[in-house]
Design a protein around this motif. Structure first.
Motif, PDB file in Angstrom:
ATOM      1  N   ILE A  44       0.862  -1.195   0.000  1.00 52.35           N
ATOM      2  CA  ILE A  44       0.000   0.000   0.000  1.00 52.35           C
ATOM      3  C   ILE A  44       0.893   1.238   0.000  1.00 52.35           C
ATOM      4  O   ILE A  44       0.694   2.164  -0.789  1.00 52.35           O
ATOM      5  N   GLU A  45       1.890   1.226   0.880  1.00 52.39           N
ATOM      6  CA  GLU A  45       2.813   2.363   0.941  1.00 52.39           C
ATOM      7  C   GLU A  45       3.620   2.446  -0.352  1.00 52.39           C
ATOM      8  O   GLU A  45       3.752   3.516  -0.944  1.00 52.39           O
ATOM      9  N   LYS A  46       4.167   1.298  -0.764  1.00 51.56           N
ATOM     10  CA  LYS A  46       5.057   1.285  -1.932  1.00 51.56           C
ATOM     11  C   LYS A  46       4.342   1.746  -3.196  1.00 51.56           C
ATOM     12  O   LYS A  46       4.900   2.478  -4.007  1.00 51.56           O
ATOM     13  N   CYS A  47       3.127   1.277  -3.363  1.00 48.53           N
ATOM     14  CA  CYS A  47       2.428   1.540  -4.629  1.00 48.53           C
ATOM     15  C   CYS A  47       1.638   2.838  -4.598  1.00 48.53           C
ATOM     16  O   CYS A  47       1.649   3.592  -5.564  1.00 48.53           O
ATOM     17  N   TYR A  48       0.957   3.101  -3.491  1.00 44.41           N
ATOM     18  CA  TYR A  48       0.000   4.210  -3.498  1.00 44.41           C
ATOM     19  C   TYR A  48       0.468   5.449  -2.732  1.00 44.41           C
ATOM     20  O   TYR A  48       0.159   6.561  -3.136  1.00 44.41           O
ATOM     21  N   ILE A  49       1.171   5.234  -1.628  1.00 41.57           N
ATOM     22  CA  ILE A  49       1.458   6.363  -0.746  1.00 41.57           C
ATOM     23  C   ILE A  49       2.806   7.031  -1.040  1.00 41.57           C
ATOM     24  O   ILE A  49       2.882   8.252  -1.183  1.00 41.57           O
ATOM     25  N   ASN A  50       3.851   6.210  -1.136  1.00 43.16           N
ATOM     26  CA  ASN A  50       5.192   6.795  -1.262  1.00 43.16           C
ATOM     27  C   ASN A  50       5.450   7.549  -2.564  1.00 43.16           C
ATOM     28  O   ASN A  50       6.118   8.575  -2.544  1.00 43.16           O
ATOM     29  N   PRO A  51       4.962   7.068  -3.721  1.00 40.65           N
ATOM     30  CA  PRO A  51       5.316   7.779  -4.957  1.00 40.65           C
ATOM     31  C   PRO A  51       4.861   9.239  -4.964  1.00 40.65           C
ATOM     32  O   PRO A  51       3.741   9.561  -4.546  1.00 40.65           O
ATOM     33  N   GLU A  52       5.756  10.062  -5.457  1.00 37.76           N
ATOM     34  CA  GLU A  52       5.467  11.500  -5.545  1.00 37.76           C
ATOM     35  C   GLU A  52       4.545  11.761  -6.723  1.00 37.76           C
ATOM     36  O   GLU A  52       3.806  12.732  -6.755  1.00 37.76           O
ATOM     37  N   PHE A  53       4.636  10.863  -7.696  1.00 37.21           N
ATOM     38  CA  PHE A  53       3.889  11.038  -8.944  1.00 37.21           C
ATOM     39  C   PHE A  53       3.333   9.677  -9.366  1.00 37.21           C
ATOM     40  O   PHE A  53       3.988   8.657  -9.198  1.00 37.21           O
ATOM     41  N   HIS A  54       2.110   9.677  -9.873  1.00 38.64           N
ATOM     42  CA  HIS A  54       1.510   8.410 -10.307  1.00 38.64           C
ATOM     43  C   HIS A  54       1.311   8.383 -11.822  1.00 38.64           C
ATOM     44  O   HIS A  54       0.862   9.366 -12.416  1.00 38.64           O
ATOM     45  N   PHE A  55       1.665   7.252 -12.412  1.00 42.06           N
ATOM     46  CA  PHE A  55       1.401   7.044 -13.831  1.00 42.06           C
ATOM     47  C   PHE A  55      -0.046   6.558 -13.968  1.00 42.06           C
ATOM     48  O   PHE A  55      -0.335   5.391 -13.711  1.00 42.06           O
ATOM     49  N   THR A  56      -0.923   7.465 -14.339  1.00 45.83           N
ATOM     50  CA  THR A  56      -2.336   7.094 -14.430  1.00 45.83           C
ATOM     51  C   THR A  56      -2.646   6.547 -15.823  1.00 45.83           C
ATOM     52  O   THR A  56      -1.880   6.741 -16.772  1.00 45.83           O
ATOM     53  N   TYR A  57      -3.764   5.906 -15.946  1.00 44.08           N
ATOM     54  CA  TYR A  57      -4.188   5.348 -17.235  1.00 44.08           C
ATOM     55  C   TYR A  57      -4.880   6.420 -18.075  1.00 44.08           C
ATOM     56  O   TYR A  57      -5.515   7.333 -17.528  1.00 44.08           O
ATOM     57  N   GLN A  58      -4.740   6.256 -19.386  1.00 40.66           N
ATOM     58  CA  GLN A  58      -5.406   7.169 -20.305  1.00 40.66           C
ATOM     59  C   GLN A  58      -6.911   7.162 -20.013  1.00 40.66           C
ATOM     60  O   GLN A  58      -7.494   6.081 -19.829  1.00 40.66           O
ATOM     61  N   PHE A  59      -7.495   8.305 -19.979  1.00 43.27           N
ATOM     62  CA  PHE A  59      -8.924   8.529 -19.662  1.00 43.27           C
ATOM     63  C   PHE A  59      -9.255   8.341 -18.171  1.00 43.27           C
ATOM     64  O   PHE A  59     -10.382   8.529 -17.755  1.00 43.27           O
ATOM     65  N   PHE A  60      -8.271   7.922 -17.387  1.00 49.14           N
ATOM     66  CA  PHE A  60      -8.543   7.718 -15.954  1.00 49.14           C
ATOM     67  C   PHE A  60      -7.603   8.563 -15.086  1.00 49.14           C
ATOM     68  O   PHE A  60      -7.237   8.161 -13.986  1.00 49.14           O
ATOM     69  N   ASN A  61      -7.214   9.703 -15.625  1.00 47.54           N
ATOM     70  CA  ASN A  61      -6.287  10.565 -14.880  1.00 47.54           C
ATOM     71  C   ASN A  61      -6.898  11.046 -13.569  1.00 47.54           C
ATOM     72  O   ASN A  61      -6.178  11.440 -12.654  1.00 47.54           O
ATOM     73  N   TRP A  62      -8.214  11.036 -13.512  1.00 42.62           N
ATOM     74  CA  TRP A  62      -8.910  11.497 -12.309  1.00 42.62           C
ATOM     75  C   TRP A  62      -8.825  10.497 -11.159  1.00 42.62           C
ATOM     76  O   TRP A  62      -9.149  10.826 -10.020  1.00 42.62           O
ATOM     77  N   VAL A  63      -8.382   9.310 -11.450  1.00 40.77           N
ATOM     78  CA  VAL A  63      -8.260   8.314 -10.367  1.00 40.77           C
ATOM     79  C   VAL A  63      -6.964   8.569  -9.597  1.00 40.77           C
ATOM     80  O   VAL A  63      -5.871   8.398 -10.140  1.00 40.77           O
ATOM     81  N   GLN A  64      -7.082   9.014  -8.376  1.00 42.66           N
ATOM     82  CA  GLN A  64      -5.930   9.353  -7.548  1.00 42.66           C
ATOM     83  C   GLN A  64      -6.050   8.675  -6.184  1.00 42.66           C
ATOM     84  O   GLN A  64      -7.155   8.397  -5.734  1.00 42.66           O
ATOM     85  N   PRO A  65      -4.912   8.411  -5.546  1.00 43.96           N
ATOM     86  CA  PRO A  65      -4.991   7.738  -4.236  1.00 43.96           C
ATOM     87  C   PRO A  65      -5.440   8.684  -3.121  1.00 43.96           C
ATOM     88  O   PRO A  65      -5.263   9.900  -3.225  1.00 43.96           O
ATOM     89  N   PHE A  66      -6.001   8.107  -2.070  1.00 45.48           N
ATOM     90  CA  PHE A  66      -6.307   8.869  -0.866  1.00 45.48           C
ATOM     91  C   PHE A  66      -5.075   8.840   0.044  1.00 45.48           C
ATOM     92  O   PHE A  66      -4.017   8.340  -0.348  1.00 45.48           O
ATOM     93  N   ASN A  67      -5.220   9.327   1.265  1.00 39.69           N
ATOM     94  CA  ASN A  67      -4.093   9.258   2.207  1.00 39.69           C
ATOM     95  C   ASN A  67      -3.950   7.831   2.740  1.00 39.69           C
ATOM     96  O   ASN A  67      -4.704   6.933   2.360  1.00 39.69           O
TER      97      ASN A  67
END
Lengths: 443, 374
Positions: A44-67
């Motif tokens: 959870i930390e490695k994938c969602y929390i720690n990254p400063e920037f997320h590679f989102t999917y095309q058309f799904f840029n609005w999908v962002q992690p919570f805290n």
């Protein structure tokens, strides 16, 4: 009777609910385990929390992690709903919750894309549509749902078809020169696995990669048909177990083998379960329904569209690129499973167009190691990172920048070569798809 | 399926698989010999790296830190220019050994963060001065309780090379404010460093079996960890040790103060020691014996001699670029920037060969994250 009527009659014909219930249980419990494992491994930390920037999917840029708390909450929700699916408890709510939570988790970060995550999302969605909780479930025990002994054929068939899609397109993806003629990447992978007990010594033989490549391709292309055919099913299922257990031990492959082994249980009929149970003197009697389950015609129409999409969408890579392994255009969601060893390295140069000042941007400054690794050989992610850099410099007041990449990649043992045109200003490309025009030809 | 065809089908399957296994096991040309070679190579490579490099360097590091400590004890009791010079020489020896050993920041050692305690660049000079000018008793325990940026090789450098003029440095230990506490601080630093050197050796000795026996190719495999360690160090050279001074982070503005160990003018020496360690790690040529198992042998066994030649050429090219620089890096940066850029490019070429080509050829997992693959 017209063909459509015949097909419809076949689809709505009653069949035992047992295979569907077993599939539901296997899927639910496996997914619950998978979610707990996700938490336990600190992903959870490695994938969602720690990254400063997320590679989102095309058309799904609005999908962002919570805290952190939010992400733990969602993964726990996914785990609990998966458990409920397995138990057949509050089934409809559980399947909807699991589908939404799991798909949300999957869509946050592209560098963690896995074919089996996509498969899980699809199966979770299909489970919403079927009455898999109407027997062998807590819902029936608690009288939340009425018991069904039989379900319409389509409700079992859709899972068989979904599994067949994975295998067939996985097999088609293997019909290429690297796999069949050069036995790559298995030549690399098997030579690196000679320390495995019992079969390790076999893997160093020059024939082994060819044997594994060809048998893998033949397995993928034939196993769904062998599982469909009653006469070959027992042998086919033994092959399913052997194949996936072997891949589990040979490769760093996580949950995928177990999902395929347990998922393929849906092919085993009620009679066959009774044959198996007869070894321990048990039998599950086959009964007919007291209550009737009616299929809405619109649902059949929707499923026809769904599977038309499933059979066409993976083919797009063949039209988008003449070497999907190199360009990765259409690579995701097309069941290109375990067919390449690819490594890369990328560094960026940002130039302020106003005063010609230049900065080197090393991806590890903003990306974690898995993001950096995946980005280095995937053009769309390289474009996304270039756009991210453009935004970062804009925040510093440097508005008009050009971003260039020096990327090199190596595919299936080939000597590394320049991957993206180093003279192209990536900041000037407005859409993600444009980057594929600047992928250099594989030599 | 009726019983007879089913039996026939199963018999054919079993016969087919058995035939293949039998055929493969009989093929002595490819299997048994080269199988043992590959197993032998990987195990021997790890054993060679551990016994002839890591342990040798770690032991040497203890020796060098001990000599440094002794020279600082002498310097404290007899604070002269001669003893200062001896101390500086011993510090340089410590630095040289460390910059070879620094490559091996992996497995249990990496998890212990001891490398930070030994050498965290750059040192926090402000904190060091605050501690010296404070009131607390300065001894090894005091240093041990402080953060890594106030101790280790970098802090020692700051105190020993605080000025280009040796007399000024000596004055800081003889007449400047709190000179006695400065002497206490440098002695305590050397004592702490020596203890850390011993701790490091202990960590490696305890990790011996795990390191040598991890011959698998997954993320925890030692060969894979060695590859990643090489990649990390080369990237460190490209990004921090050359890139930052070249202005990669500052819009092309040269930053001589961004050079590692610029005070002692050891920046180029550090890169040289890194290169030496990297090449030895790759070739396994740690000591002068007949069999020197390294990555090169592994590449030969998997018929990738072409890649081996390219990597050796890249190492040689890096050496050529280093040899071309005759001034300290701080001067060369200003006078002949192109030479530094060329050196950076040569390391970049080496990086691609290790990170992309070597990793691809040996099927190494470059990242240390296991994300469940499929």
């Amino acid at each position: 009777m017209t063909a459509i009527k015949k097909i419809t009659t076949f689809l709505v014909k009653d069949t035992s609910i047992l295979p569907l219930a077993i599939f539901r249980m296997a899927f639910g419990f496996l997914m619950c385990f998978s979610m707990i494992r996700f938490i336990y491994n600190g992903w959870i930390e490695k994938c969602y929390i720690n990254p400063e920037f997320h590679f989102t999917y095309q058309f799904f840029n609005w999908v962002q992690p919570f805290n952190v708390k939010g992400m733990y909450f969602i993964v726990v929700i996914a785990a609990i709903s998966a458990l409920c699916i397995g138990l057949g408890l509050l089934y409809r709510v559980a399947t909807i919750l699991f589908f939404i939570s799991f798909t949300y988790l999957e869509l946050i970060e592209k560098s963690w894309y896995l074919n089996h995550y996509y498969f899980v999302s699809l199966v979770a969605f299909l489970l919403i549509l079927v009455p898999a909780n109407r027997n062998f479930s807590l819902d029936v025990k608690l009288l939340i749902s009425r018991k069904l002994n039989t379900v319409p054929n389509w409700s079992v068939l859709i899972f068989k078809l979904q599994l067949a899609v994975v295998y067939i397109f996985g097999g088609i993806a293997k019909l290429n020169t690297d796999w069949l003629v050069n036995a790559q990447p298995l030549t690399i992978w098997l030579k690196a696995k000679t320390n495995i007990p019992i079969i390790g010594w076999l893997l160093n033989n020059d024939i082994a990669p060819y044997l594994f490549s060809w048998s893998g391709m033949l397995y993928d292309l034939t196993i769904p048909f062998l599982l469909f055919i009653k006469k070959t099913r027992p042998t086919a299922y033994v092959f399913v177990i052997i194949f996936h257990v072997l891949t589990y031990f040979l490769f760093n492959i996580g949950m995928f083998p177990w999902i395929m082994i347990f998922g393929s249980l849906v092919f085993i009929s009620h009679n066959e379960w009774n044959n198996i149970l007869s070894f321990i003197g048990k039998k599950i009697p086959q009964q007919t329904n007291k209550t009737c389950y009616k299929t809405k015609p619109i649902l059949l129409g929707f499923l026809t569209l769904f599977f038309t999409f499933q059979f066409l969408f993976p083919l797009r890579s063949h039209f988008l690129s003449n070497n999907v392994l190199w360009t990765e255009n259409g690579f995701r969601f097309s069941w290109q499973v375990m067919i390449m060893e690819k490594n890369g390295s990328a560094e960026f140069t940002v130039i302020d167009k106003l005063n010609c000042k230049r900065w080197k941007e090393y991806p590890k400054k903003h990306l974690n190691s898995i993001q950096e690794t995946q980005m280095s050989f995937q053009p769309d992610m390289i474009w996304q990172y270039a756009q991210f850099l453009k935004q970062e410099y804009a925040k510093k007041g440097i508005i008009d920048v050009a971003v260039f990449v020096d990327a090199r990649a190596s595919l299936n043992g080939r000597v590394s070569q320049k991957f993206i045109d180093p003279k192209k200003d990536l900041a000037s490309l407005n859409t993600i798809d444009e980057i594929y025009n600047f992928v250099l030809k594989l030599k | 399926m009726t019983q007879i065809p089913k039996k026939i089908f199963l018999s054919i399957s079993v016969l087919f698989i058995s035939s293949i296994l039998l055929f493969m096991s009989c093929n002595n040309e490819g299997i048994s010999e080269s199988e043992y070679q590959i197993e032998y190579t990987r195990t021997e490579q790890l054993k060679n790296t551990y016994e002839n490099e890591i342990i040798v360097l770690a032991s040497l590091f203890i020796k060098k830190t001990s000599l440094l400590k002794t020279s600082i004890v002498n310097f404290k009791s007899n604070t002269t220019l001669t003893n200062l010079a001896t101390t500086k020489e011993n510090w340089l020896e410590v630095l040289k050994t460390w910059k070879q050993l620094e490559l091996y920041n992996l497995s249990a050692v990496e998890n212990s963060f001891i490398h930070f305690e030994i050498n965290r660049w750059e040192t926090n000079t402000e904190n060091v001065n605050i501690f010296i000018n404070g009131n607390e008793v300065i001894n090894e325990a005091f240093i041990a309780s402080k953060g890594s940026s106030s101790k280790g090789i970098s802090a020692l450098e700051y105190l020993l090379f605080s000025s280009d003029n040796n007399q000024n440095v000596l004055n800081s230990f003889t007449i400047d404010t709190n000179y006695n506490r400065r002497l206490d601080y440098i002695l305590a630093l050397s004592e702490n460093l020596h203890l850390k050197a011993n701790e490091l050796l202990n960590l490696w000795e305890n990790d011996k079996i795990s390191f040598i026996s991890s011959i698998e190719n997954g993320i925890s495999g030692s060969q894979n960890q060695l590859t990643n360690a090489m990649i990390n160090l080369i990237e460190e050279v490209i990004i921090s040790k050359l890139g930052n001074p070249l202005g990669d982070k500052s819009g092309g503005i040269i930053k001589t103060d961004a050079l590692e160990a610029a005070r002692s003018k050891s920046s180029l020496l550090i890169i040289q020691e890194h290169l030496t360690a990297l090449k030895r790690c790759y070739t396994g040529a740690f000591i002068d014996n007949d069999i020197q198992w390294g990555f090169d042998n592994y590449l030969t066994l998997i018929s990738r001699e072409d890649l081996d030649i390219s990597i050796l050429n890249a190492f040689n090219n890096c050496q050529i670029k280093i040899d071309k620089i005759s001034n300290p890096l701080s001067e060369e940066l200003l006078q002949n920037t192109q030479n530094i850029t060329d050196l950076q490019d040569s390391f970049r070429d080496l990086l691609i060969l290790i990170k992309v080509d070597l990793s691809n050829a040996i099927g190494a997992t470059v990242t240390l994250n296991d994300n469940d693959g499929d």
